[in-house]
Design a protein around this motif. Structure first.
Motif, PDB file in Angstrom:
ATOM      1  N   ILE A  14       1.240  -0.923   0.215  1.00 22.89           N
ATOM      2  CA  ILE A  14      -0.421  -0.074   0.096  1.00 22.89           C
ATOM      3  C   ILE A  14       0.917   1.584  -0.064  1.00 22.89           C
ATOM      4  CG2 ILE A  14      -1.578   0.807   1.176  1.00 22.89           C
ATOM      5  CD1 ILE A  14      -2.453  -1.002   2.479  1.00 22.89           C
ATOM      6  N   GLY A  15       0.474   1.737  -1.478  1.00 28.28           N
ATOM      7  CA  GLY A  15       1.899   3.429  -1.189  1.00 28.28           C
ATOM      8  C   GLY A  15       3.367   2.876  -1.127  1.00 28.28           C
ATOM      9  N   THR A  16       3.961   3.511  -0.651  1.00 33.01           N
ATOM     10  CA  THR A  16       5.718   3.490  -1.272  1.00 33.01           C
ATOM     11  C   THR A  16       5.961   2.574   0.290  1.00 33.01           C
ATOM     12  OG1 THR A  16       6.030   5.176   0.230  1.00 33.01           O
ATOM     13  CG2 THR A  16       6.213   4.877  -2.281  1.00 33.01           C
ATOM     14  N   ASP A  17       5.130   2.534   1.441  1.00 32.17           N
ATOM     15  CA  ASP A  17       5.477   2.172   2.890  1.00 32.17           C
ATOM     16  C   ASP A  17       4.825   1.608   3.747  1.00 32.17           C
ATOM     17  OD1 ASP A  17       3.970   4.147   3.019  1.00 32.17           O
ATOM     18  OD2 ASP A  17       5.095   5.135   5.294  1.00 32.17           O
ATOM     19  N   ILE A  18       3.881   1.227   3.416  1.00 34.19           N
ATOM     20  CA  ILE A  18       2.991  -0.470   3.880  1.00 34.19           C
ATOM     21  C   ILE A  18       3.480  -1.370   3.511  1.00 34.19           C
ATOM     22  CG2 ILE A  18       0.981  -0.425   5.196  1.00 34.19           C
ATOM     23  CD1 ILE A  18       0.383   2.600   4.916  1.00 34.19           C
ATOM     24  N   GLY A  33       0.389  -9.755   8.785  1.00 30.66           N
ATOM     25  CA  GLY A  33       1.431  -8.643   9.563  1.00 30.66           C
ATOM     26  C   GLY A  33       1.163  -7.669   9.129  1.00 30.66           C
ATOM     27  N   ILE A  34       1.761  -6.613   9.599  1.00 30.34           N
ATOM     28  CA  ILE A  34       1.558  -5.154   8.395  1.00 30.34           C
ATOM     29  C   ILE A  34       3.068  -4.483   9.227  1.00 30.34           C
ATOM     30  CG2 ILE A  34       0.658  -3.002   8.470  1.00 30.34           C
ATOM     31  CD1 ILE A  34      -2.203  -4.084   9.819  1.00 30.34           C
ATOM     32  N   ASN A  35       3.371  -3.659   8.050  1.00 28.45           N
ATOM     33  CA  ASN A  35       4.706  -3.593   8.011  1.00 28.45           C
ATOM     34  C   ASN A  35       4.313  -2.088   7.802  1.00 28.45           C
ATOM     35  OD1 ASN A  35       6.836  -5.046   9.065  1.00 28.45           O
ATOM     36  ND2 ASN A  35       6.531  -5.970   6.776  1.00 28.45           N
ATOM     37  N   ALA A  36       5.075  -0.747   8.502  1.00 26.08           N
ATOM     38  CA  ALA A  36       4.453   0.296   8.113  1.00 26.08           C
ATOM     39  C   ALA A  36       5.311   1.236   9.192  1.00 26.08           C
ATOM     40  CB  ALA A  36       2.970   0.726   8.609  1.00 26.08           C
ATOM     41  N   PRO A  37       5.400   2.369   9.074  1.00 26.00           N
ATOM     42  CA  PRO A  37       6.231   3.330   9.666  1.00 26.00           C
ATOM     43  C   PRO A  37       5.229   3.390  11.115  1.00 26.00           C
ATOM     44  CG  PRO A  37       5.577   4.545   7.628  1.00 26.00           C
ATOM     45  CD  PRO A  37       4.798   2.819   7.653  1.00 26.00           C
ATOM     46  N   THR A  40       2.614   5.597  11.374  1.00 24.99           N
ATOM     47  CA  THR A  40       1.254   4.858  10.971  1.00 24.99           C
ATOM     48  C   THR A  40      -0.056   4.702  12.059  1.00 24.99           C
ATOM     49  OG1 THR A  40       2.202   5.119   9.063  1.00 24.99           O
ATOM     50  CG2 THR A  40      -0.005   3.704   9.596  1.00 24.99           C
ATOM     51  N   GLN A  41      -0.492   5.178  12.214  1.00 21.01           N
ATOM     52  CA  GLN A  41      -2.329   4.851  13.451  1.00 21.01           C
ATOM     53  C   GLN A  41      -2.533   3.256  13.117  1.00 21.01           C
ATOM     54  OE1 GLN A  41      -4.645   7.022  14.890  1.00 21.01           O
ATOM     55  NE2 GLN A  41      -2.634   8.742  15.839  1.00 21.01           N
ATOM     56  N   ILE A  42      -2.164   2.276  13.057  1.00 19.61           N
ATOM     57  CA  ILE A  42      -3.266   0.844  12.772  1.00 19.61           C
ATOM     58  C   ILE A  42      -4.908   0.651  13.684  1.00 19.61           C
ATOM     59  CG2 ILE A  42      -2.953  -1.149  11.756  1.00 19.61           C
ATOM     60  CD1 ILE A  42       0.260  -0.638  10.622  1.00 19.61           C
TER      61      ILE A  42
END
Length: 96
Positions: A14-18, A33-37, A40-42
């Protein structure tokens, strides 16, 4: 709504960073599993809906034109959420 099919260990970007990866599927339960900055609120959707509802009630139903719902955490209610441990899996462990 975009609907994608993925298998275990496959991801979507998703985009460049998720990145969202399918970790496990057991019956009707899917672990992701979610890799995000870190900024980022998840949120689980059911918690997000409660936050939005509480914020609307606290604002007395007032609406500000041009601003989307962007709930802020009521610290007294959700302060313990930030203390929930996060599990990080590095790429080497995923391959084994």
């Amino acid at each position: 709504m975009l609907v994608l099919s993925r298998r275990v260990n496959e991801s979507i970007q998703i985009g460049t960073d998720i990145e969202v990866m399918i970790i496990d599927v057991r019956g009707d339960i899917v672990r992701i599993g979610i890799n995000a900055p870190q900024s980022t609120q998840i949120w689980r959707k059911e918690l997000w809906d409660i936050i939005v509802q509480e914020n609307r009630a606290a604002a007395g139903g007032a609406k500000i034109s041009g601003i989307k719902d962007a709930p802020q955490l009521p610290l007294s209610t959700f302060s313990k959420l930030s203390k929930i441990p996060t599990v990080h899996i590095n790429n080497e462990e995923q391959k084994n």
